[in-house]
Design an enzyme around this catalytic site. Structure first.
Site, PDB file in Angstrom:
ATOM      1  N   PRO A 153      31.381  53.449   8.028  1.00 40.28           N
ATOM      2  CA  PRO A 153      31.909  54.786   7.692  1.00 40.28           C
ATOM      3  C   PRO A 153      32.817  54.786   6.469  1.00 40.28           C
ATOM      4  O   PRO A 153      33.728  53.962   6.348  1.00 40.28           O
ATOM      5  CB  PRO A 153      32.678  55.173   8.966  1.00 40.28           C
ATOM      6  CG  PRO A 153      31.946  54.474  10.063  1.00 40.28           C
ATOM      7  CD  PRO A 153      31.532  53.156   9.474  1.00 40.28           C
ATOM      8  N   CYS A 154      32.565  55.752   5.592  1.00 39.07           N
ATOM      9  CA  CYS A 154      33.272  55.780   4.308  1.00 39.07           C
ATOM     10  C   CYS A 154      34.431  56.774   4.276  1.00 39.07           C
ATOM     11  O   CYS A 154      35.262  56.724   3.370  1.00 39.07           O
ATOM     12  CB  CYS A 154      32.295  56.121   3.190  1.00 39.07           C
ATOM     13  SG  CYS A 154      31.617  57.807   3.309  1.00 39.07           S
ATOM     14  N   GLN A 155      34.499  57.692   5.245  1.00 38.89           N
ATOM     15  CA  GLN A 155      35.522  58.748   5.183  1.00 38.89           C
ATOM     16  C   GLN A 155      36.944  58.206   5.027  1.00 38.89           C
ATOM     17  O   GLN A 155      37.740  58.781   4.268  1.00 38.89           O
ATOM     18  CB  GLN A 155      35.439  59.643   6.418  1.00 38.89           C
ATOM     19  CG  GLN A 155      34.143  60.401   6.574  1.00 38.89           C
ATOM     20  CD  GLN A 155      33.136  59.644   7.403  1.00 38.89           C
ATOM     21  OE1 GLN A 155      33.180  58.411   7.483  1.00 38.89           O
ATOM     22  NE2 GLN A 155      32.219  60.352   8.034  1.00 38.89           N
ATOM     23  N   PHE A 157      38.023  55.800   3.366  1.00 43.66           N
ATOM     24  CA  PHE A 157      38.244  55.167   2.066  1.00 43.66           C
ATOM     25  C   PHE A 157      37.932  56.107   0.898  1.00 43.66           C
ATOM     26  O   PHE A 157      38.273  55.805  -0.240  1.00 43.66           O
ATOM     27  CB  PHE A 157      37.383  53.908   1.928  1.00 43.66           C
ATOM     28  CG  PHE A 157      37.415  53.022   3.141  1.00 43.66           C
ATOM     29  CD1 PHE A 157      38.556  52.296   3.453  1.00 43.66           C
ATOM     30  CD2 PHE A 157      36.321  52.924   3.990  1.00 43.66           C
ATOM     31  CE1 PHE A 157      38.604  51.486   4.572  1.00 43.66           C
ATOM     32  CE2 PHE A 157      36.359  52.117   5.120  1.00 43.66           C
ATOM     33  CZ  PHE A 157      37.496  51.393   5.411  1.00 43.66           C
ATOM     34  N   SER A 158      37.289  57.223   1.188  1.00 45.22           N
ATOM     35  CA  SER A 158      36.820  58.121   0.142  1.00 45.22           C
ATOM     36  C   SER A 158      37.974  58.901  -0.488  1.00 45.22           C
ATOM     37  O   SER A 158      38.947  59.259   0.175  1.00 45.22           O
ATOM     38  CB  SER A 158      35.801  59.105   0.734  1.00 45.22           C
ATOM     39  OG  SER A 158      35.465  60.107  -0.200  1.00 45.22           O
TER      40      SER A 158
END
EC number: 2.1.1.37
Length: 235
Positions: A153-155, A157-158
């Site tokens: 999941p990237c949320q 770090f975005s």
């Protein structure tokens, strides 16, 4: 500077109070200094104990593993020998599978928690429905493989999110990759995330991730790659 129009009256106290956010408190004891899940007076409906709700009950029966169509007894459509085998975690609709299968690989396991993505995955890949929540799946239930691919999941770090990093429960899912890598020691890991991971927390988050991978016995390298070379999108 905002000015009130001529003849306009200030809002009443009742109107202001209705617009103010209400304090979120406990619905067990009606105190506002803690949430219901932390209430010492809460009675668990599962075990009758105090201080926790059923989802946090230590006596709760663990959820059964949902292995989808990758269960050991399942008959997979791609059973022929392959150049290498791979698994994909946080699989989405199977992007890694498209690329790795084109290189001669065979997918022996996939995991995805979103039910709609799982349905699309099955529609795209011979009806093979991915396994469910990877945190509920024992490492021994995952077959041996040569490559572990994961777009965790990237949320957290975005640049578009709150950037909670590894302290965000979604960011901590990276540790599931570490858990399976330690258990199976695949020949290679192929991980993907957003550009913001490189600079998150001044680079300390990426340093932790690389250190964890190296602790599993891997030589870790990273790079920021622009998809515009393959797709009509700069990403």
């Amino acid at each position: 500077l905002l000015e009130r129009p001529q003849g306009a009256h200030p809002p009443s106290r009742s109107t202001l109070s209705s617009r103010m956010p209400r304090a979120r408190g406990c619905y067990h004891c009606y105190q506002s200094d803690h949430r219901a899940r932390d209430c010492p007076h809460c009675v668990c409906a599962t075990c009758g104990g105090l201080g926790h709700e059923p989802p946090r009950c230590p006596h709760r029966t663990p959820a059964a593993e949902d292995l989808g169509d990758f269960a050991p007894h399942a008959r997979l459509s791609a059973a022929e020998p392959a150049a290498f085998t791979f698994i994909e975690l946080f699989a989405g609709i199977g992007g890694f599978r498209v690329a790795l299968a084109a290189l001669g690989g065979r997918c022996v396991f996939a995991s995805e928690v979103d039910p709609f993505a799982r349905g699309s995955y099955a529609a795209n890949h011979c009806g093979e429905r991915p396994a469910g929540d990877i945190t509920q799946i024992d490492a021994s239930s995952v077959p041996a493989h040569d490559v572990l691919a994961a777009g965790f999941p990237c949320q957290p770090f975005s640049f578009s999110g709150k950037r909670g990093g590894l302290g965000d429960p979604r960011g901590a899912l990276f540790l599931e990759i570490v858990r399976l890598a330690r258990a199976h020691q695949p020949k290679a890991l192929l991980l993907e995330n957003v550009r913001g991971l490189e600079s998150h927390d001044g680079g300390r988050t990426l340093a932790i991730i690389l250190r964890e991978l190296e602790g599993c016995g891997y030589c870790a390298r990273h790079a920021v790659i622009d998809a515009v070379g393959l797709l009509p999108q700069q990403r």
